[in-house]
Design a protein around this motif. Structure first.
Motif, mmCIF file in Angstrom:
data_model
loop_
_atom_site.group_PDB
_atom_site.id
_atom_site.type_symbol
_atom_site.label_atom_id
_atom_site.label_comp_id
_atom_site.label_asym_id
_atom_site.label_seq_id
_atom_site.Cartn_x
_atom_site.Cartn_y
_atom_site.Cartn_z
ATOM 1 N N GLU A 76 -3.935 0.529 -1.537
ATOM 2 C CA GLU A 76 -5.132 1.349 -1.792
ATOM 3 C C GLU A 76 -6.351 0.472 -2.118
ATOM 4 O O GLU A 76 -7.484 0.946 -2.096
ATOM 5 C CB GLU A 76 -4.883 2.360 -2.912
ATOM 6 N N LYS A 77 -6.125 -0.784 -2.400
ATOM 7 C CA LYS A 77 -7.238 -1.710 -2.682
ATOM 8 C C LYS A 77 -7.638 -2.498 -1.439
ATOM 9 O O LYS A 77 -8.285 -3.540 -1.537
ATOM 10 C CB LYS A 77 -6.831 -2.690 -3.792
ATOM 11 N N TYR A 97 -3.883 -0.694 8.781
ATOM 12 C CA TYR A 97 -2.935 0.422 8.609
ATOM 13 C C TYR A 97 -1.488 -0.061 8.737
ATOM 14 O O TYR A 97 -0.566 0.738 8.749
ATOM 15 C CB TYR A 97 -3.253 1.488 9.662
ATOM 16 N N ARG A 112 3.161 -1.321 -1.124
ATOM 17 C CA ARG A 112 2.707 0.073 -1.311
ATOM 18 C C ARG A 112 1.869 0.226 -2.597
ATOM 19 O O ARG A 112 1.173 1.214 -2.769
ATOM 20 C CB ARG A 112 3.900 1.019 -1.375
ATOM 21 N N GLN A 113 1.965 -0.755 -3.480
ATOM 22 C CA GLN A 113 1.206 -0.673 -4.733
ATOM 23 C C GLN A 113 -0.188 -1.272 -4.607
ATOM 24 O O GLN A 113 -1.050 -1.019 -5.440
ATOM 25 C CB GLN A 113 1.985 -1.389 -5.844
#
Ligand code: NAP
Length: 259
Positions: free
Chosen positions: A173-174, A242, A169-170
């Motif tokens: 976004e990349k 996703y 989850r960290q």
């Protein structure tokens, strides 16, 4: 389906045989350039030659113990800039909860938790910087439901699963995804050895032991490394962007759970 990863570099650890090999072959079929690893050079070179000849992709081999810091460093040197990482290593031995001392646990944690963590720590920064990456960890169905004789595996793999749950989850976004594949019974050397061991211990014929094991699986047959590899390649594809932090059980329905 075009997986959209042709030309990308994939590091597939512990991949001269079994499930790792299945993943390497499926990624090669999708057009990936491979960095392959195992301890034994002979089987590794044989598998690499087969993959080059069959899929026409470049394959770099590193014969090394992925669990040792020196071996891992040699592998990572050849895998610099890898966009795809498949972690794998041999599983811990069976036994009873009262058998194991600290050293046994450290060995299991090293192989099945801390090695994949170290590999991710080495390759995730580059993936994040480039804005794309895929990690698949080969774990076990023992994460979903414990296998009673495999307490060391249950413990170490649960630790890795916790790490992935947060870390995935960290980094998402990349453009980087991390997921785990949880094999049930697959027809590899490891399972053949376990069946042979049971046959010897019980005096039952090998075919009888395997048939009894298969009868306990809803599909009534063992999984194949090829099928496992194709699921891995899909998770590494552009289409899987996703799917984040998931634990996907491939066990023919053997683990009884509603979700
Ligand atoms: P396998 O058929 O015995 O193949 C293991 C592969 O990993 C070989 O290529 C082996 O080559 C390599 N390897 C093992 N330890 C290594 C190390 N320290 N460094 C580098 N390479 C190493 O095993 P498998 O059935 O594919 O199992 C793979 C993983 O899935 C294991 O962790 C196993 O516990 C887990 N799993 C398997 C099943 C199943 O049904 N097959 C079910 C649940 C979980 P070298 O020996 O030459 O190094």
């Amino acid at each position: 389906m075009d997986l959209g990863i042709s030309g990308k570099t994939a590091l597939v650890c512990a991949s001269s045989k079994g499930l790792g090999r299945g993943c390497a072959e499926a990624l090669a079929e999708a057009g990936c350039r491979l960095v392959m690893n195992a301890r034994g050079a002979e089987a590794l070179e044989e598998t690499a030659a087969h993959i080059r000849a069959t899929y026409g992709v470049e394959v770099v081999t590193v014969a090394a113990d992925i669990v040792s810091p020196e071996g891992r460093a040699r592998v990572l040197e050849k895998a610099e800039g890898a966009e795809i990482l498949v972690t794998n290593a041999g599983g811990p031995p069976p036994g009873l909860w009262s058998d194991w001392d600290r050293e046994d646990f450290i060995k299991a944690l090293d192989a099945n938790m801390l090695t994949p963590v170290a590999l991710m720590q080495a390759l995730l920064p580059g993936m994040m910087e480039r804005g794309w990456g895929r990690v698949v960890n080969i774990t076990s169905r023992s994460v979903k439901a414990p296998i009673l004789a495999l307490g060391l595996s249950n413990s170490a793999r649960a630790g890795l699963t916790g790490f992935v749950a947060g870390t995935s989850r960290q980094v998402a976004e990349k453009g980087v995804t991390i997921n785990n594949l949880l094999p049930g019974v697959h027809e590899t050397d490891r399972i053949r050895q376990m069946d042979a061991h049971e046959s010897k211990a019980t005096g039952k014929a090998l075919a009888e032991v395997s048939a009894a094991r298969a009868a306990g699986i809803p599909t009534r047959h063992y999984g194949q490394a090829e099928d496992f590899g194709r699921m891995c390649a899909f998770l590494c594809s552009v289409h899987a962007r996703y799917i984040v932090g998931q634990n996907i059980v491939l066990d023919g329905g053997e683990t009884i759970a509603t979700i």
